[in-house]
Design a protein around this motif. Structure first.
Motif, PDB file in Angstrom:
ATOM      1  N   ARG A  98       3.358  -1.794   4.674  1.00  0.00           N
ATOM      2  CA  ARG A  98       4.326  -2.470   3.346  1.00  0.00           C
ATOM      3  C   ARG A  98       4.166  -1.696   1.996  1.00  0.00           C
ATOM      4  O   ARG A  98       5.438  -1.260   1.783  1.00  0.00           O
ATOM      5  CB  ARG A  98       3.325  -3.840   2.920  1.00  0.00           C
ATOM      6  CG  ARG A  98       3.820  -4.326   1.613  1.00  0.00           C
ATOM      7  CD  ARG A  98       3.276  -5.363   1.428  1.00  0.00           C
ATOM      8  NE  ARG A  98       2.981  -5.431  -0.132  1.00  0.00           N
ATOM      9  CZ  ARG A  98       2.100  -5.834  -0.505  1.00  0.00           C
ATOM     10  NH1 ARG A  98       1.086  -6.994   0.389  1.00  0.00           N
ATOM     11  NH2 ARG A  98       0.943  -5.830  -1.815  1.00  0.00           N
ATOM     12  N   SER A  99       3.788  -0.364   1.886  1.00  0.00           N
ATOM     13  CA  SER A  99       3.825   0.729   1.284  1.00  0.00           C
ATOM     14  C   SER A  99       4.382   1.471   1.409  1.00  0.00           C
ATOM     15  O   SER A  99       5.667   1.448   0.281  1.00  0.00           O
ATOM     16  CB  SER A  99       2.322   1.183   1.021  1.00  0.00           C
ATOM     17  OG  SER A  99       2.505   2.251   1.577  1.00  0.00           O
ATOM     18  N   ALA A 150      -4.789  -2.764   6.873  1.00  0.00           N
ATOM     19  CA  ALA A 150      -4.723  -1.255   6.856  1.00  0.00           C
ATOM     20  C   ALA A 150      -2.943  -0.776   7.274  1.00  0.00           C
ATOM     21  O   ALA A 150      -2.257  -0.640   6.378  1.00  0.00           O
ATOM     22  CB  ALA A 150      -5.584  -0.284   7.200  1.00  0.00           C
ATOM     23  N   GLY A 208      -7.322   3.116   2.044  1.00  0.00           N
ATOM     24  CA  GLY A 208      -7.492   1.704   2.801  1.00  0.00           C
ATOM     25  C   GLY A 208      -7.683   1.959   4.252  1.00  0.00           C
ATOM     26  O   GLY A 208      -8.812   1.203   4.644  1.00  0.00           O
ATOM     27  N   ASN A 265      -0.823   7.627  -2.382  1.00  0.00           N
ATOM     28  CA  ASN A 265      -0.454   6.572  -1.602  1.00  0.00           C
ATOM     29  C   ASN A 265      -1.680   5.854  -0.954  1.00  0.00           C
ATOM     30  O   ASN A 265      -2.165   6.199  -0.325  1.00  0.00           O
ATOM     31  CB  ASN A 265       0.182   6.958  -0.451  1.00  0.00           C
ATOM     32  CG  ASN A 265       0.765   5.223   0.072  1.00  0.00           C
ATOM     33  OD1 ASN A 265       0.215   4.373  -0.141  1.00  0.00           O
ATOM     34  ND2 ASN A 265       1.620   5.248   1.288  1.00  0.00           N
ATOM     35  N   LYS A 266      -2.566   5.182  -2.511  1.00  0.00           N
ATOM     36  CA  LYS A 266      -3.534   4.510  -1.597  1.00  0.00           C
ATOM     37  C   LYS A 266      -4.126   3.627  -0.552  1.00  0.00           C
ATOM     38  O   LYS A 266      -5.363   2.971  -0.584  1.00  0.00           O
ATOM     39  CB  LYS A 266      -4.089   3.591  -2.556  1.00  0.00           C
ATOM     40  CG  LYS A 266      -4.472   4.437  -4.248  1.00  0.00           C
ATOM     41  CD  LYS A 266      -4.880   3.586  -5.192  1.00  0.00           C
ATOM     42  CE  LYS A 266      -4.651   4.889  -7.001  1.00  0.00           C
ATOM     43  NZ  LYS A 266      -5.268   4.377  -7.619  1.00  0.00           N
ATOM     44  N   ALA A 267      -2.875   3.642   0.061  1.00  0.00           N
ATOM     45  CA  ALA A 267      -2.839   2.220   1.228  1.00  0.00           C
ATOM     46  C   ALA A 267      -3.559   3.318   2.342  1.00  0.00           C
ATOM     47  O   ALA A 267      -4.100   2.808   2.890  1.00  0.00           O
ATOM     48  CB  ALA A 267      -1.719   1.919   1.999  1.00  0.00           C
ATOM     49  N   TRP A 268      -3.457   4.938   2.671  1.00  0.00           N
ATOM     50  CA  TRP A 268      -3.987   5.344   3.209  1.00  0.00           C
ATOM     51  C   TRP A 268      -5.237   5.796   3.646  1.00  0.00           C
ATOM     52  O   TRP A 268      -6.283   5.847   4.280  1.00  0.00           O
ATOM     53  CB  TRP A 268      -3.466   6.629   2.985  1.00  0.00           C
ATOM     54  CG  TRP A 268      -1.554   6.863   4.484  1.00  0.00           C
ATOM     55  CD1 TRP A 268      -0.932   7.030   2.601  1.00  0.00           C
ATOM     56  CD2 TRP A 268      -1.773   6.943   5.548  1.00  0.00           C
ATOM     57  NE1 TRP A 268       0.390   6.721   4.132  1.00  0.00           N
ATOM     58  CE2 TRP A 268      -0.496   7.176   5.282  1.00  0.00           C
ATOM     59  CE3 TRP A 268      -2.532   7.025   6.121  1.00  0.00           C
ATOM     60  CZ2 TRP A 268       0.553   6.779   6.437  1.00  0.00           C
ATOM     61  CZ3 TRP A 268      -1.831   6.807   7.813  1.00  0.00           C
ATOM     62  CH2 TRP A 268       0.096   7.084   7.251  1.00  0.00           C
ATOM     63  N   TYR A 321      -0.474  -2.202   5.335  1.00  0.00           N
ATOM     64  CA  TYR A 321      -0.639  -1.964   3.860  1.00  0.00           C
ATOM     65  C   TYR A 321      -0.233  -0.990   3.338  1.00  0.00           C
ATOM     66  O   TYR A 321       0.817  -0.388   2.714  1.00  0.00           O
ATOM     67  CB  TYR A 321      -1.789  -1.679   3.538  1.00  0.00           C
ATOM     68  CG  TYR A 321      -2.593  -3.337   2.643  1.00  0.00           C
ATOM     69  CD1 TYR A 321      -2.014  -3.905   1.216  1.00  0.00           C
ATOM     70  CD2 TYR A 321      -3.743  -3.639   3.203  1.00  0.00           C
ATOM     71  CE1 TYR A 321      -2.137  -4.691   0.379  1.00  0.00           C
ATOM     72  CE2 TYR A 321      -3.745  -5.072   2.567  1.00  0.00           C
ATOM     73  CZ  TYR A 321      -3.334  -5.658   1.443  1.00  0.00           C
ATOM     74  OH  TYR A 321      -4.460  -6.910   0.230  1.00  0.00           O
ATOM     75  N   ILE A 322       0.086   0.200   5.453  1.00  0.00           N
ATOM     76  CA  ILE A 322       0.580   0.748   5.008  1.00  0.00           C
ATOM     77  C   ILE A 322       2.279   0.677   5.002  1.00  0.00           C
ATOM     78  O   ILE A 322       3.025   1.489   4.506  1.00  0.00           O
ATOM     79  CB  ILE A 322       0.415   2.304   5.759  1.00  0.00           C
ATOM     80  CG1 ILE A 322      -1.009   2.141   5.635  1.00  0.00           C
ATOM     81  CG2 ILE A 322       1.543   3.020   5.898  1.00  0.00           C
ATOM     82  CD1 ILE A 322      -1.397   3.506   6.688  1.00  0.00           C
TER      83      ILE A 322
END
Length: 82
Positions: free
Chosen positions: A75-76, A69, A21, A16-19, A72-73
């Motif tokens: 939202r993911s 950030a 960020g 999970n690329k949100a992490w 975004y997490i």
């Protein structure tokens, strides 16, 4: 710095690329903390007053980047449920 690294690794493990960020968003908060520590370590010299301004700016920037950030997490995870 350890928390930044752990969060980066968590993002790698979960894919999970949100992490990632979030870990990058933590850098201004780290700079802010280092400014405060440096200021106090040298016993608050007047020649370092610029560091107080830098610390305040990094606190504001860090709060904004961490908020983004976190969004975004959130939202993911929300997109995974749907």
């Amino acid at each position: 710095m350890a928390a930044i690294w752990f969060i980066w690794r968590y993002g790698e493990v979960t894919q999970n690329k949100a992490w990632w960020g979030l870990s990058v968003a933590m850098l201004p908060a780290l700079v802010s903390a280092m400014c405060a520590c440096t200021w106090h370590y040298f016993d608050n010299p007047p020649s370092f007053e610029w560091m107080v301004t830098l610390q305040a700016a990094m606190t504001v920037l860090g709060n904004v980047t961490l908020c983004i950030a976190a969004w975004y997490i959130w939202r993911s995870f929300r997109s995974v449920k749907e």
